[in-house]
Structure formats: structure tokens, C-alpha cells
Design a protein around this motif. Sequence first.
Motif, mmCIF file in Angstrom:
data_model
loop_
_atom_site.group_PDB
_atom_site.id
_atom_site.type_symbol
_atom_site.label_atom_id
_atom_site.label_comp_id
_atom_site.label_asym_id
_atom_site.label_seq_id
_atom_site.Cartn_x
_atom_site.Cartn_y
_atom_site.Cartn_z
ATOM 1 N N GLU A 95 -8.829 7.875 -34.870
ATOM 2 C CA GLU A 95 -8.684 7.192 -32.719
ATOM 3 C C GLU A 95 -10.409 7.830 -31.812
ATOM 4 O O GLU A 95 -10.486 7.340 -31.219
ATOM 5 C CB GLU A 95 -8.061 8.076 -32.046
ATOM 6 C CG GLU A 95 -6.559 6.893 -32.376
ATOM 7 C CD GLU A 95 -6.629 5.503 -31.907
ATOM 8 O OE1 GLU A 95 -6.955 5.590 -30.993
ATOM 9 O OE2 GLU A 95 -6.132 4.248 -32.944
ATOM 10 N N THR A 96 -10.007 9.479 -32.554
ATOM 11 C CA THR A 96 -11.843 9.788 -32.044
ATOM 12 C C THR A 96 -13.095 9.593 -32.400
ATOM 13 O O THR A 96 -13.901 9.154 -31.974
ATOM 14 C CB THR A 96 -11.463 11.431 -32.490
ATOM 15 O OG1 THR A 96 -10.057 11.598 -31.462
ATOM 16 C CG2 THR A 96 -12.377 12.527 -30.900
ATOM 17 N N GLU A 101 -5.424 10.872 -35.163
ATOM 18 C CA GLU A 101 -6.183 11.475 -34.159
ATOM 19 C C GLU A 101 -7.638 11.270 -34.935
ATOM 20 O O GLU A 101 -8.821 11.220 -33.743
ATOM 21 C CB GLU A 101 -5.460 12.818 -33.672
ATOM 22 C CG GLU A 101 -5.870 13.228 -32.213
ATOM 23 C CD GLU A 101 -5.776 12.326 -31.310
ATOM 24 O OE1 GLU A 101 -4.310 12.348 -31.261
ATOM 25 O OE2 GLU A 101 -6.498 11.688 -30.451
ATOM 26 N N LEU A 102 -7.817 11.812 -35.625
ATOM 27 C CA LEU A 102 -9.220 11.854 -36.135
ATOM 28 C C LEU A 102 -9.854 10.313 -35.830
ATOM 29 O O LEU A 102 -11.189 10.582 -35.208
ATOM 30 C CB LEU A 102 -9.930 12.324 -37.798
ATOM 31 C CG LEU A 102 -10.856 12.243 -38.157
ATOM 32 C CD1 LEU A 102 -10.325 13.533 -39.611
ATOM 33 C CD2 LEU A 102 -11.363 11.617 -38.375
ATOM 34 N N TYR A 147 -7.309 16.809 -27.680
ATOM 35 C CA TYR A 147 -5.660 15.949 -28.862
ATOM 36 C C TYR A 147 -6.024 16.164 -30.285
ATOM 37 O O TYR A 147 -6.025 16.954 -30.914
ATOM 38 C CB TYR A 147 -5.503 14.839 -28.481
ATOM 39 C CG TYR A 147 -4.486 14.668 -27.143
ATOM 40 C CD1 TYR A 147 -3.804 15.199 -27.031
ATOM 41 C CD2 TYR A 147 -5.479 13.987 -25.847
ATOM 42 C CE1 TYR A 147 -3.662 15.799 -25.957
ATOM 43 C CE2 TYR A 147 -5.460 13.903 -24.663
ATOM 44 C CZ TYR A 147 -4.104 14.762 -24.162
ATOM 45 O OH TYR A 147 -3.461 14.959 -23.222
ATOM 46 N N ALA A 148 -7.821 16.155 -30.118
ATOM 47 C CA ALA A 148 -8.512 16.124 -31.592
ATOM 48 C C ALA A 148 -8.662 17.621 -31.891
ATOM 49 O O ALA A 148 -8.458 17.779 -33.115
ATOM 50 C CB ALA A 148 -9.683 15.038 -31.681
ATOM 51 N N LEU A 194 -14.434 14.690 -27.003
ATOM 52 C CA LEU A 194 -14.139 14.130 -26.356
ATOM 53 C C LEU A 194 -12.833 14.203 -25.355
ATOM 54 O O LEU A 194 -12.744 13.676 -24.000
ATOM 55 C CB LEU A 194 -14.747 12.498 -26.924
ATOM 56 C CG LEU A 194 -15.474 11.978 -26.612
ATOM 57 C CD1 LEU A 194 -15.040 10.617 -28.253
ATOM 58 C CD2 LEU A 194 -16.190 11.506 -25.833
ATOM 59 N N THR A 195 -11.671 14.326 -26.067
ATOM 60 C CA THR A 195 -10.866 14.587 -26.030
ATOM 61 C C THR A 195 -10.131 15.885 -26.627
ATOM 62 O O THR A 195 -10.606 16.502 -26.994
ATOM 63 C CB THR A 195 -9.406 13.680 -25.733
ATOM 64 O OG1 THR A 195 -9.222 13.410 -27.269
ATOM 65 C CG2 THR A 195 -9.682 12.422 -26.346
ATOM 66 N N LEU A 220 -13.173 6.115 -30.634
ATOM 67 C CA LEU A 220 -13.478 6.691 -29.044
ATOM 68 C C LEU A 220 -15.309 6.664 -28.927
ATOM 69 O O LEU A 220 -16.300 6.417 -28.450
ATOM 70 C CB LEU A 220 -13.014 7.668 -28.289
ATOM 71 C CG LEU A 220 -12.295 7.190 -27.945
ATOM 72 C CD1 LEU A 220 -11.701 8.757 -27.214
ATOM 73 C CD2 LEU A 220 -12.674 6.060 -26.031
ATOM 74 N N ALA A 221 -15.758 7.264 -29.943
ATOM 75 C CA ALA A 221 -17.154 8.646 -30.146
ATOM 76 C C ALA A 221 -18.345 6.959 -30.324
ATOM 77 O O ALA A 221 -19.442 6.658 -29.869
ATOM 78 C CB ALA A 221 -16.864 8.887 -31.180
ATOM 79 N N SER A 244 -14.197 6.147 -38.789
ATOM 80 C CA SER A 244 -14.380 7.112 -38.883
ATOM 81 C C SER A 244 -14.973 7.435 -39.580
ATOM 82 O O SER A 244 -16.342 7.874 -40.190
ATOM 83 C CB SER A 244 -13.400 8.561 -39.435
ATOM 84 O OG SER A 244 -12.141 7.773 -40.614
ATOM 85 N N LEU A 297 -16.816 15.561 -34.913
ATOM 86 C CA LEU A 297 -16.265 14.311 -33.799
ATOM 87 C C LEU A 297 -16.876 15.053 -32.736
ATOM 88 O O LEU A 297 -16.683 15.982 -32.686
ATOM 89 C CB LEU A 297 -14.585 14.893 -33.474
ATOM 90 C CG LEU A 297 -13.325 14.420 -35.269
ATOM 91 C CD1 LEU A 297 -12.239 14.832 -34.948
ATOM 92 C CD2 LEU A 297 -13.974 12.416 -34.781
#
Length: 216
Positions: A182-183, A179-180, A121-122, A118-119, A186-187, A100, A115
Amino acid sequence: MTRESALRERICELAKSMFDRGLTGGNTGNISSRTPDGGLLVSPTGTSFGRLDPGRLSRFDAAGRFISGDRPTKEMPLHSAFYDIRSTAGAVVHLHSCHSVALSMMPDADEDNFLPPLTPYAIMKLGKVKLLPFFLPGDPAMGEAVRGLAGKRSAVMLASHGPVVAGKTVESACFAIEELEETAKLALLLRGANPTLLTPSQIGDVTERFDVEWDE
Ligand code: ZN
């Protein structure tokens, strides 16, 4: 075991789990939670998430007076700002988490919606994450910047520093900040790869179905 001693154990257990998975290192990161009597427990200044001691957490009473334990984190103004402006805040957590922080340094970082979608969940756990500018560590202006959001956001990203997330419970705050991170990971993994993002209509479905505060 009293409810407060169970909470003390839980805070230290969650912090250690995040430390063990490399979500914040050294003596970075801080965490706080409301107590059953309306007071506050806070991680002490200079402590490592890997070794928080349940018996030495900083303890404030319901009037905000420091009553026991070690001195609280210097980033206390960030925590107080969330409790003061969000009536639903039962816990606040802050990490110096790698991905992050990296995403906050990108020239095209989106200040209003940090963010990418992407998913789901975030979106469900965080709502829109506000990217705040860089502040010197411990600068009370960080707390003022959070207050300036008028309680509309439960999660902010401090540029070149780390995320801060409020939740109803210490578990939900920790799960949301994970989750922040993880996202953001992913980004970064998908950067330049033209990934499939959720469409505005899919985002609308998620925010409606899961009753997400989605500050427009
Ligand atoms: Zn920090």
C-alpha cells in the motif's frame, strides 16, 4: 480442531484473501509459519495463493527435516534465512505485488530505506525496508543476502521481483506486507507531486512510541 489444523486453515485463508485482492497472481507468492511444536508449515512449490490446501502444506519438524505434505516452495532459502537470523520470526510471507515491484525499478530507489516516510503505519509495521539487488529466481544468494543483514531488518524488497516480510505471527507478517504494498502504491501515486513526508522528528516519535526497530 488442533492448534496446528487451525494454523493450517489460517495460512490458506490469509493467502486466499491476498490472492483475491490481486496482491500476488498466478502461482506466485509463498508463505510459511512456525508450528506450535517448533516445526514449520510452508506453501508447496507451484501452488496458487488462491487455492492452497491446508492438508497439503509442506511440513518440517523442529529439526528442519521435511516430514509430510507436498514439496516446499523453491524460495525456501529466503524463508530459512529469516528464521535463522531473527529469533522473533514466527512467519514469513513473500509476494509478487505490482506497486512495490514497480517502485523497486525506479532509478532513484533508496536501497537503505525503500519506502518514503508517507504514513506512520509502514514505519510501525515494517521498520526500514532494505532494497536488495536482483537475483535469479530460486538463487540461494537471496537467502545469503538476507542473512547478511544480521537480523536487523524484518522486511526486504527484492528488486524487480517482490517483497519478503517476517512477523511474529502469520497474521502480523501478512498485515505488514500489505502495508508495504500500500505504501509503495501511495509513493507511485504521489510521484513528482512533492507530497508532505513525515519529518525526521515525526519519524522519531513514531519509532519511539511504538517501539519500532529502526536500524540507523
Ligand atoms: Zn518470488
